[in-house]
Design a protein around this motif. Structure first.
Motif, PDB file in Angstrom:
ATOM      1  N   MET A  11      -9.043  -9.493 -23.421  1.00  0.00           N
ATOM      2  CA  MET A  11      -7.912 -10.444 -23.293  1.00  0.00           C
ATOM      3  C   MET A  11      -7.040 -10.924 -24.172  1.00  0.00           C
ATOM      4  O   MET A  11      -7.694 -11.429 -25.349  1.00  0.00           O
ATOM      5  N   SER A  12      -5.869 -10.791 -24.377  1.00  0.00           N
ATOM      6  CA  SER A  12      -4.987 -11.427 -25.549  1.00  0.00           C
ATOM      7  C   SER A  12      -4.303 -12.611 -25.225  1.00  0.00           C
ATOM      8  O   SER A  12      -3.587 -13.108 -26.321  1.00  0.00           O
ATOM      9  N   CYS A  13      -3.887 -12.814 -24.058  1.00  0.00           N
ATOM     10  CA  CYS A  13      -2.842 -13.981 -23.541  1.00  0.00           C
ATOM     11  C   CYS A  13      -3.191 -14.517 -22.239  1.00  0.00           C
ATOM     12  O   CYS A  13      -4.041 -14.139 -21.506  1.00  0.00           O
ATOM     13  N   GLU A  14      -2.450 -15.582 -22.082  1.00  0.00           N
ATOM     14  CA  GLU A  14      -2.632 -16.217 -20.713  1.00  0.00           C
ATOM     15  C   GLU A  14      -2.326 -15.355 -19.664  1.00  0.00           C
ATOM     16  O   GLU A  14      -2.595 -15.746 -18.395  1.00  0.00           O
ATOM     17  N   HIS A  15      -1.376 -14.251 -19.667  1.00  0.00           N
ATOM     18  CA  HIS A  15      -1.233 -13.333 -18.583  1.00  0.00           C
ATOM     19  C   HIS A  15      -2.530 -12.459 -18.111  1.00  0.00           C
ATOM     20  O   HIS A  15      -2.613 -12.251 -17.038  1.00  0.00           O
ATOM     21  N   CYS A  16      -3.257 -12.180 -19.280  1.00  0.00           N
ATOM     22  CA  CYS A  16      -4.665 -11.374 -19.100  1.00  0.00           C
ATOM     23  C   CYS A  16      -5.373 -12.374 -18.227  1.00  0.00           C
ATOM     24  O   CYS A  16      -6.271 -12.151 -17.254  1.00  0.00           O
ATOM     25  N   VAL A  17      -5.403 -13.743 -18.561  1.00  0.00           N
ATOM     26  CA  VAL A  17      -6.202 -14.542 -17.812  1.00  0.00           C
ATOM     27  C   VAL A  17      -6.020 -14.676 -16.534  1.00  0.00           C
ATOM     28  O   VAL A  17      -6.826 -14.661 -15.529  1.00  0.00           O
TER      29      VAL A  17
HETATM   30 CU    CU Z   1      -2.168 -10.741 -22.071  1.00  0.00          CU
END
Ligand code: CU
Length: 69
Positions: A11-17
């Motif tokens: 995961m790299s950002c809040e979208h991934c979360v």
């Molecule tokens: Cu992301």
């Protein structure tokens, strides 16, 4: 009801979360989900009679992330 912390890698950002949270929340038997980008993990509470650890890990992997480093 069982509570567990599962590693979520990639995961790299809040979208991934959000993606992981939605993937886990949509599983039958899952009661609560709290995904942490910082801790690379998902705290999850679930009914082990309905959904298994394997189902949960598979859902994370199907969403495009890994459960081990
Ligand atoms: Cu992301």
């Amino acid at each position: 009801m069982k509570s567990e912390k599962i590693g979520v890698y990639g995961m790299s950002c809040e979208h991934c979360v959000k993606t992981v949270t939605q993937a886990l929340s949509s599983l039958k038997g899952v009661n609560s989900v709290n995904v942490s980008l910082k801790n690379k993990s998902a705290d999850i509470t679930f009914d082990e009679g309905i959904v298994s650890d394997e189902d949960i890990k598979k859902a994370i992997e199907n969403a495009g992330y890994k459960t081990s480093e």
